[in-house]
Write an enzyme that holds these catalytic residues in place. Structure first.
Site, PDB file in Angstrom:
ATOM      1  N   VAL B  77       0.867  -1.177   0.000  1.00 40.91           N
ATOM      2  CA  VAL B  77       0.000   0.000   0.000  1.00 40.91           C
ATOM      3  C   VAL B  77       0.907   1.230   0.000  1.00 40.91           C
ATOM      4  O   VAL B  77       1.765   1.361   0.877  1.00 40.91           O
ATOM      5  CB  VAL B  77      -0.905  -0.001   1.257  1.00 40.91           C
ATOM      6  CG1 VAL B  77      -1.715   1.285   1.341  1.00 40.91           C
ATOM      7  CG2 VAL B  77      -1.826  -1.222   1.250  1.00 40.91           C
ATOM      8  N   CYS B  78       0.736   2.109  -0.975  1.00 38.57           N
ATOM      9  CA  CYS B  78       1.598   3.290  -1.070  1.00 38.57           C
ATOM     10  C   CYS B  78       1.430   4.160   0.179  1.00 38.57           C
ATOM     11  O   CYS B  78       0.329   4.602   0.504  1.00 38.57           O
ATOM     12  CB  CYS B  78       1.277   4.127  -2.301  1.00 38.57           C
ATOM     13  SG  CYS B  78       2.207   5.679  -2.318  1.00 38.57           S
ATOM     14  N   ILE B  79       2.534   4.403   0.854  1.00 40.93           N
ATOM     15  CA  ILE B  79       2.467   5.070   2.154  1.00 40.93           C
ATOM     16  C   ILE B  79       1.987   6.518   2.029  1.00 40.93           C
ATOM     17  O   ILE B  79       1.170   6.976   2.837  1.00 40.93           O
ATOM     18  CB  ILE B  79       3.828   4.968   2.882  1.00 40.93           C
ATOM     19  CG1 ILE B  79       3.707   5.477   4.319  1.00 40.93           C
ATOM     20  CG2 ILE B  79       4.932   5.708   2.129  1.00 40.93           C
ATOM     21  CD1 ILE B  79       4.875   5.060   5.189  1.00 40.93           C
TER      22      ILE B  79
END
Lengths: 92, 131, 120
Positions: B77-79
């Site tokens: 999940v892209c931070i």
């Protein structure tokens, strides 16, 4: 040769038009989700190019009767199309 | 063949999230390797452990966790996109002084470098977008 | 992402978060010396128009992100000529300082050069 995947209705979005304007000779086109409305036998979206496919499950879900000129495929064939083509380009 | 997927759509927002899951299963079923699924933009909501859809509606969390368990798929999940939208790990919640964490088991927060790495490592990258 | 990847940017700025997040992905990859090539097509060409002033709608200027591209080594962008013409945008009006704009008349031929196309 590229595989183009379109998931928007041709009546609502420019995705299909942008894709068709970009497709090169020999590229394949796969219609999924709302994109399958362009695959309907009664579609007013214009003729699809040779090498057009349609996800059968998405057409069935919407009660879309797929034109004879378009190949109905399942998820396994979808993966195979991705293996056979490069790059894979999504239009949404 | 090695595949990675990029998912921009939130679960339960449109069909794209379900399409991505179906495609991911088909990739594995056909004997290919699914290297990484990168959840970006609204797709980061996939990583929320708090979604509670009605019993008779599709679960779009557990099947991803099962895919990870069975096939060692990276669920990233892209931070940066996740911080904006409130999908936080315990350490991120603490660091950003937010009252709760919700990142689901099996998902990890990662930077955009993980997307660049996925394109470098994979034979095919397929994006799933649109609401 | 490197040059075997093309970022295909089709979203207008501000109306879609993916316009910004697409550019952020390009910048992040470029910062790691893996800059993809970038093609603006369809409504994506609206990202390139000058005089964007989104302060009143509570957004940051996306044009500023574009201006950062050369600092990360992206010194050329591809722009679909037909998309500009369809929208009445002159080629002179889309200059970004430090970036060479290469107008593309056959985007299909461009796509064919890449192993991966990431759509934004």
């Amino acid at each position: 040769m590229a595989l183009h995947i379109v998931n928007r209705s041709p009546y609502r979005s420019s995705a299909l038009r942008d894709c068709l304007n970009t497709m090169a000779e020999g590229d394949a086109l796969l219609l999924i989700e709302d994109g399958v409305y362009a695959a309907s036998a009664s579609a007013q979206a214009g003729a699809m190019p040779a090498g057009t496919y349609c996800l059968g499950a998405d057409a069935d879900a919407r009660g879309v009767s797929v034109s004879d000129a378009i190949a109905r495929i399942d998820d396994a064939r979808w993966v195979a199309l991705c293996v056979e083509h490069t790059p894979v380009v999504s239009w949404f | 063949m090695k595949f990675s997927l990029v998912v921009y759509s939130a679960p339960h927002a449109g069909e794209a999230a379900a399409s991505a899951l179906r495609f991911a299963r088909a990739v594995v079923d056909q004997g290919h390797e699914l290297y990484r699924v990168f959840f970006y933009a609204d797709g980061v909501h996939h990583g929320s452990a708090l979604a509670a859809p009605p019993q008779d509606e599709q679960d779009l969390l557990t099947p991803w966790q099962e895919l990870r368990q069975a096939n060692d798929v990276d669920l990233v999940v892209c931070i940066a996109a996740a911080q904006r939208r409130g999908v936080l790990s315990h350490s991120e919640a603490e660091r950003l002084e937010r009252p709760a964490a919700n990142l689901a088991d099996g998902f990890e927060l990662g930077g955009l470098g993980q997307l660049a790495d996925a394109t470098a490592q994979s034979d095919r990258v397929v994006t799933f977008g649109g609401q | 992402m490197s040059t075997h990847t093309l970022a295909l940017c089709r979203q207008a700025p501000y109306g879609s978060a993916l316009a910004r997040e697409g550019l952020e992905a390009v910048l992040a990859a470029a910062a790691m010396d893996q800059a993809p090539d970038v093609l603006f097509l369809g409504d994506g060409v609206f990202q390139l128009t000058a005089d964007q002033a989104p302060q009143e709608i509570g957004q940051k200027s996306l044009y500023r992100n574009l201006q950062a591209l050369p600092m990360f080594g992206v010194e050329r962008i591809y722009v679909c000529r037909q998309s500009l013409a369809d929208r009445g945008i002159s080629t002179e009006s889309i200059a970004v300082p430090g970036i060479e704009v290469e107008l593309v008349t056959d985007p299909g031929a461009l796509l064919a050069r890449y192993q991966h196309v990431l759509s934004f």
